[in-house]
Design an enzyme around this catalytic site. Structure first.
Site, PDB file in Angstrom:
ATOM      1  N   HIS A  91     -24.439  18.021 -68.982  1.00  0.00           N
ATOM      2  CA  HIS A  91     -23.629  19.210 -69.290  1.00  0.00           C
ATOM      3  C   HIS A  91     -22.213  19.126 -68.709  1.00  0.00           C
ATOM      4  O   HIS A  91     -21.230  19.242 -69.465  1.00  0.00           O
ATOM      5  CB  HIS A  91     -24.342  20.473 -68.821  1.00  0.00           C
ATOM      6  CG  HIS A  91     -23.518  21.713 -68.956  1.00  0.00           C
ATOM      7  ND1 HIS A  91     -23.086  22.209 -70.170  1.00  0.00           N
ATOM      8  CD2 HIS A  91     -23.016  22.566 -68.009  1.00  0.00           C
ATOM      9  CE1 HIS A  91     -22.368  23.300 -69.977  1.00  0.00           C
ATOM     10  NE2 HIS A  91     -22.310  23.532 -68.670  1.00  0.00           N
ATOM     11  N   HIS A 115     -17.952  22.092 -61.964  1.00  0.00           N
ATOM     12  CA  HIS A 115     -17.934  23.547 -62.148  1.00  0.00           C
ATOM     13  C   HIS A 115     -19.249  24.248 -61.784  1.00  0.00           C
ATOM     14  O   HIS A 115     -19.242  25.439 -61.475  1.00  0.00           O
ATOM     15  CB  HIS A 115     -17.501  23.912 -63.568  1.00  0.00           C
ATOM     16  CG  HIS A 115     -18.548  23.727 -64.628  1.00  0.00           C
ATOM     17  ND1 HIS A 115     -18.760  22.522 -65.259  1.00  0.00           N
ATOM     18  CD2 HIS A 115     -19.433  24.592 -65.183  1.00  0.00           C
ATOM     19  CE1 HIS A 115     -19.716  22.663 -66.151  1.00  0.00           C
ATOM     20  NE2 HIS A 115     -20.152  23.906 -66.129  1.00  0.00           N
ATOM     21  N   GLU A 119     -22.564  26.494 -57.285  1.00  0.00           N
ATOM     22  CA  GLU A 119     -23.559  27.501 -57.660  1.00  0.00           C
ATOM     23  C   GLU A 119     -24.980  26.938 -57.679  1.00  0.00           C
ATOM     24  O   GLU A 119     -25.940  27.650 -57.372  1.00  0.00           O
ATOM     25  CB  GLU A 119     -23.219  28.056 -59.047  1.00  0.00           C
ATOM     26  CG  GLU A 119     -24.055  29.251 -59.450  1.00  0.00           C
ATOM     27  CD  GLU A 119     -23.596  29.845 -60.778  1.00  0.00           C
ATOM     28  OE1 GLU A 119     -24.056  30.942 -61.101  1.00  0.00           O
ATOM     29  OE2 GLU A 119     -22.782  29.216 -61.473  1.00  0.00           O
ATOM     30  N   ASP A 120     -25.124  25.645 -58.017  1.00  0.00           N
ATOM     31  CA  ASP A 120     -26.454  25.104 -58.280  1.00  0.00           C
ATOM     32  C   ASP A 120     -26.954  24.071 -57.268  1.00  0.00           C
ATOM     33  O   ASP A 120     -27.988  23.456 -57.496  1.00  0.00           O
ATOM     34  CB  ASP A 120     -26.483  24.454 -59.671  1.00  0.00           C
ATOM     35  CG  ASP A 120     -26.289  25.469 -60.786  1.00  0.00           C
ATOM     36  OD1 ASP A 120     -26.440  26.670 -60.518  1.00  0.00           O
ATOM     37  OD2 ASP A 120     -25.981  25.054 -61.912  1.00  0.00           O
ATOM     38  N   ASP A 181     -17.376  25.273 -71.174  1.00  0.00           N
ATOM     39  CA  ASP A 181     -18.754  25.402 -70.708  1.00  0.00           C
ATOM     40  C   ASP A 181     -19.595  26.145 -71.748  1.00  0.00           C
ATOM     41  O   ASP A 181     -20.699  25.723 -72.118  1.00  0.00           O
ATOM     42  CB  ASP A 181     -18.749  26.155 -69.378  1.00  0.00           C
ATOM     43  CG  ASP A 181     -20.131  26.580 -68.917  1.00  0.00           C
ATOM     44  OD1 ASP A 181     -20.960  25.700 -68.646  1.00  0.00           O
ATOM     45  OD2 ASP A 181     -20.379  27.794 -68.811  1.00  0.00           O
ATOM     46  N   ASP A 302      -8.546  37.698 -99.344  1.00  0.00           N
ATOM     47  CA  ASP A 302      -8.017  36.573 -98.572  1.00  0.00           C
ATOM     48  C   ASP A 302      -9.104  35.591 -98.134  1.00  0.00           C
ATOM     49  O   ASP A 302      -9.117  35.114 -97.012  1.00  0.00           O
ATOM     50  CB  ASP A 302      -7.246  37.076 -97.351  1.00  0.00           C
ATOM     51  CG  ASP A 302      -8.074  38.033 -96.504  1.00  0.00           C
ATOM     52  OD1 ASP A 302      -9.214  38.316 -96.883  1.00  0.00           O
ATOM     53  OD2 ASP A 302      -7.556  38.477 -95.469  1.00  0.00           O
TER      54      ASP A 302
END
Length: 374
Positions: A91, A115, A119-120, A181, A302
């Site tokens: 990921h 990123h 957190e993980d 993400d 359109d």
């Protein structure tokens, strides 16, 4: 044997990380324990590929920093799996590549690799700051905070959440990482087996992240998010619209190449230098307009849109005037985003016409500079 010696020599300059209960320490290794030589070589190749891609447009990129971020991310996510059963590390790699395709700076790419680390895993923001500096630690912290904010807002508060995202991000790169993400999560959403969870993620994406991409002017990501989510939550409606589009525009006399050529010839006769590209609007945008206007597809003015790129701002208004003289303008379907740009800086003239062969079309007229800002 020769290959092994070369790997060991190369590895002396490669950085890896080990975790302990007390702290996380940086050390030099000859060959990381627990992986094969083939896996080690694959890691080196992937990290080097990322570095070389960034180098094509960002000469300031540091190979050491890229390798370091790659190794930390892989170590942090080593025993984690995605819903599909793939290693979680796939990921952050994919998110980084989305942003590389957008040619974002090396700090943003490193942030993409890292990123989810804080957190993980056991890595802390201080670890990120010590190894990558203040700039990247702030970016990682920003993404982490946005991830935590997501859980506090439901769809009923989508507009408030979008505003909060924009207000709480001092650096736009944080939002870009978050969008990349979400884009990869939507691309791989079939890995989630729970239908209700997939639908919830898609509705959330359509209400929050697709409009955010539009607000930032990232039309490509906006359209992909919309189309993939629409296919997930309303597959029958989407297929019905696509079939209807195929039926309406299958005839040669009213297809995009024919109309493009006719408008190009018209402008050439009037000495207007321009480039024209045409497209059929996405199934999701058509469905939204049908809902908003309570109209059928045949009543929309359109569905087919043509982008006309001219040399300068006066030429935009000249081209519009010529088109309105040649074709019938549809009342109430003109917008001047040049004199009154959208909030994201978007500039263009929009007008709907009864165009060549009595076909309803939308024209969007702008300069190449205006196009580059989208």
């Amino acid at each position: 044997m020769k290959k092994l010696i070369l790997l060991l020599v190369f590895s002396i300059s490669t950085l890896a990380y080990s975790q302990s209960k007390e702290r996380i320490s940086l050390h030099i290794f000859d060959l990381p324990t627990g992986i094969t030589i083939e896996e080690f070589q694959n890691d080196l190749d992937r990290a080097n590929k990322i570095y070389k891609k960034i180098l094509t447009y960002d000469a300031s990129v540091s190979k050491e920093v890229v390798y370091k971020a790659y190794n930390i991310s892989k170590d942090a996510h080593r025993n984690q799996l995605r819903g599909s059963g793939e290693p979680y590390f796939t990921h952050p790699l994919a998110v980084a590549n989305v942003l590389i395709d957008m040619k974002l700076d090396s700090a943003t790419i490193v942030t993409a690799l890292l990123h989810d680390v804080v957190e993980d895993s056991a890595y802390t923001l201080d670890d990120i700051k010590q190894n990558f500096g203040i700039e990247i630690s702030k970016l990682v912290d920003g993404v982490t905070k946005l991830s935590k904010l997501e859980t506090r807002f439901g769809l009923a508060q989508a507009e408030n959440f979008r505003k909060l995202l924009l207000a709480s991000s001092d650096d736009i790169r944080v939002l870009l990482v978050k969008l990349a993400d979400r884009l990869h999560n939507i691309r791989t959403i079939n890995g989630i087996k729970n239908n209700q969870k997939r639908s919830k993620i898609c509705y959330e994406t359509l209400e929050i992240f697709a409009p955010l991409a539009e607000r930032l002017g990232i039309v490509g990501i906006q359209r992909e998010l919309e189309d993939r989510c629409f296919a997930e939550i309303k597959p029958e409606t989407r297929n019905s619209i696509l079939k209807r589009l195929d039926f309406i525009y299958s005839q040669d006399k009213i297809n995009i190449p024919f109309i493009t050529k006719e408008i190009e010839s018209f402008f050439k006769k009037n000495n207007v230098n321009c480039e024209i590209t045409g497209r059929i609007k996405s199934s999701y945008s058509i469905w939204k307009k049908m809902q908003f206007k309570k109209a059928s597809m045949d009543q929309l003015a359109d569905i087919m849109a043509f982008r006309i790129i001219v040399d300068d701002k006066p030429s935009c208004y000249q081209a519009l005037g010529l088109l309105h003289q040649e074709y019938t303008a549809i009342m109430g379907r003109f917008k001047d985003y040049i004199s009154a740009p959208k909030r994201n800086g978007y500039q263009s003239l929009h007008s709907s016409l009864i165009g060549p062969k009595k076909t309803r079309i939308e024209v969007q007229i702008r300069t190449s500079l205006m196009l580059s800002l989208i």
